[in-house]
Design a protein around this motif. Structure first.
Motif, mmCIF file in Angstrom:
data_model
loop_
_atom_site.group_PDB
_atom_site.id
_atom_site.type_symbol
_atom_site.label_atom_id
_atom_site.label_comp_id
_atom_site.label_asym_id
_atom_site.label_seq_id
_atom_site.Cartn_x
_atom_site.Cartn_y
_atom_site.Cartn_z
ATOM 1 N N ILE A 112 36.277 33.070 31.629
ATOM 2 C CA ILE A 112 35.800 32.920 33.006
ATOM 3 C C ILE A 112 34.407 32.300 33.018
ATOM 4 C CG2 ILE A 112 35.143 34.146 35.115
ATOM 5 C CD1 ILE A 112 37.506 36.043 34.584
ATOM 6 N N CYS B 171 44.229 40.156 32.640
ATOM 7 C CA CYS B 171 43.073 39.687 33.406
ATOM 8 C C CYS B 171 43.164 40.145 34.855
ATOM 9 C CB CYS B 171 42.997 38.167 33.314
ATOM 10 S SG CYS B 171 41.595 37.402 34.166
ATOM 11 N N VAL B 172 44.292 39.886 35.498
ATOM 12 C CA VAL B 172 44.464 40.245 36.905
ATOM 13 C C VAL B 172 44.427 41.760 37.086
ATOM 14 C CG1 VAL B 172 46.105 40.225 38.843
ATOM 15 C CG2 VAL B 172 45.697 38.134 37.518
ATOM 16 N N TYR C 250 47.012 36.528 31.203
ATOM 17 C CA TYR C 250 46.872 36.473 32.657
ATOM 18 C C TYR C 250 47.116 37.837 33.296
ATOM 19 C CZ TYR C 250 48.000 35.554 37.532
ATOM 20 O OH TYR C 250 48.046 35.615 38.903
ATOM 21 N N SER D 184 35.605 43.178 42.869
ATOM 22 C CA SER D 184 36.417 41.992 42.583
ATOM 23 C C SER D 184 36.872 41.206 43.808
ATOM 24 C CB SER D 184 37.639 42.372 41.749
ATOM 25 O OG SER D 184 37.249 42.749 40.465
ATOM 26 N N VAL E 274 38.479 37.390 28.220
ATOM 27 C CA VAL E 274 38.470 37.139 29.664
ATOM 28 C C VAL E 274 37.054 36.791 30.120
ATOM 29 C CG1 VAL E 274 38.727 38.269 31.932
ATOM 30 C CG2 VAL E 274 40.526 38.499 30.198
ATOM 31 N N VAL F 116 43.759 33.983 26.815
ATOM 32 C CA VAL F 116 43.685 34.851 27.994
ATOM 33 C C VAL F 116 45.081 35.323 28.372
ATOM 34 C CG1 VAL F 116 43.099 34.982 30.454
ATOM 35 C CG2 VAL F 116 41.600 33.749 28.870
ATOM 36 N N VAL G 138 40.754 36.981 42.214
ATOM 37 C CA VAL G 138 41.012 37.384 40.835
ATOM 38 C C VAL G 138 42.169 36.565 40.283
ATOM 39 C CG1 VAL G 138 41.804 39.297 39.394
ATOM 40 C CG2 VAL G 138 40.072 39.703 41.143
ATOM 41 N N GLU G 139 43.227 36.423 41.076
ATOM 42 C CA GLU G 139 44.420 35.709 40.601
ATOM 43 C C GLU G 139 44.133 34.247 40.281
ATOM 44 O OE1 GLU G 139 44.337 37.590 43.387
ATOM 45 O OE2 GLU G 139 45.621 39.279 42.847
ATOM 46 N N THR H 74 41.254 32.826 39.647
ATOM 47 C CA THR H 74 40.305 32.712 38.540
ATOM 48 C C THR H 74 40.988 33.015 37.215
ATOM 49 O OG1 THR H 74 38.500 33.301 40.032
ATOM 50 C CG2 THR H 74 38.066 33.471 37.667
ATOM 51 N N CYS H 75 41.800 34.065 37.172
ATOM 52 C CA CYS H 75 42.518 34.392 35.933
ATOM 53 C C CYS H 75 43.506 33.286 35.564
ATOM 54 C CB CYS H 75 43.240 35.733 36.067
ATOM 55 S SG CYS H 75 42.121 37.164 36.075
ATOM 56 N N LYS H 76 44.133 32.701 36.566
ATOM 57 C CA LYS H 76 45.070 31.602 36.300
ATOM 58 C C LYS H 76 44.337 30.410 35.699
ATOM 59 C CE LYS H 76 48.731 28.894 38.430
ATOM 60 N NZ LYS H 76 49.508 28.647 39.649
#
Length: 176
Positions: free
Chosen positions: A171, A43-44, A40, A53, A167, A38, A24-25, A27-29
């Protein structure tokens, strides 16, 4: 940066987003780096709450974001129905709530459509469905503003809709 170092960095990011080591981290980054809309932290936090997830790649996380949009729409509909039944709710507010009920009903189908299209790997259509959800949330906000300055009791739901759609879209843009 030397060309070989740059190639190694690109390869690492591609592998991470392809599911070989996606989190998750990461991908969100990557989503936040590619799309400045976004948030961050949002998102996370939001994607990290979902039970699927930890094992999801970018494709799975995009679908999770769409599914969370569906859940938010259902929650908003429940909020609306509770507010409509609340004694003392004035006519202007009830009218706006009625319109928003229909809009959030459409929103749950828009996010479900985004999920289905992303699942079918029709990414453009999935992003279009997520954009419809944002439009519907904004229409609800507008309906309250049009009702003579009645503050929207759904502003948090609307904000969530916009953020989770961003988000989902960001993604989806990471998927090759």
């Amino acid at each position: 940066m030397r060309p070989s170092t740059a190639l190694l960095v690109v390869a690492t990011v591609v592998l991470a987003l392809s599911g070989a080591d996606a989190t998750v981290e990461t991908t969100c980054k990557a989503a936040a780096a590619k799309d400045q809309r976004v948030n961050y932290t949002f998102c996370v936090y939001e994607l990290g709450k979902h039970h699927l997830s930890p094992d999801a790649d970018a494709w799975g996380l995009a679908k999770i974001a769409a599914n969370m949009g569906v859940n938010n729409a259902y929650g908003a509909i429940g909020d609306i129905e509770g507010l409509q039944a609340k004694p003392g709710t004035d006519a202007k507010t009830k009218a706006a709530l009625g319109q928003c009920h229909d809009l959030y009903d459409g929103m749950k189908f828009a996010f479900a459509g985004a999920y289905d299209e992303i699942n079918a790997r029709n990414y453009t259509a999935g992003k279009e469905e997520a954009a419809k959800a944002v439009s519907l949330a904004r229409q609800c906000d507008y309906d309250f503003a049009k009702a003579g300055g009645v503050p929207s009791p759904l502003s948090q739901r609307s904000s969530y809709t916009v953020q989770i759609a961003v988000v989902c879209t960001a993604i989806t843009n990471l998927i090759n």
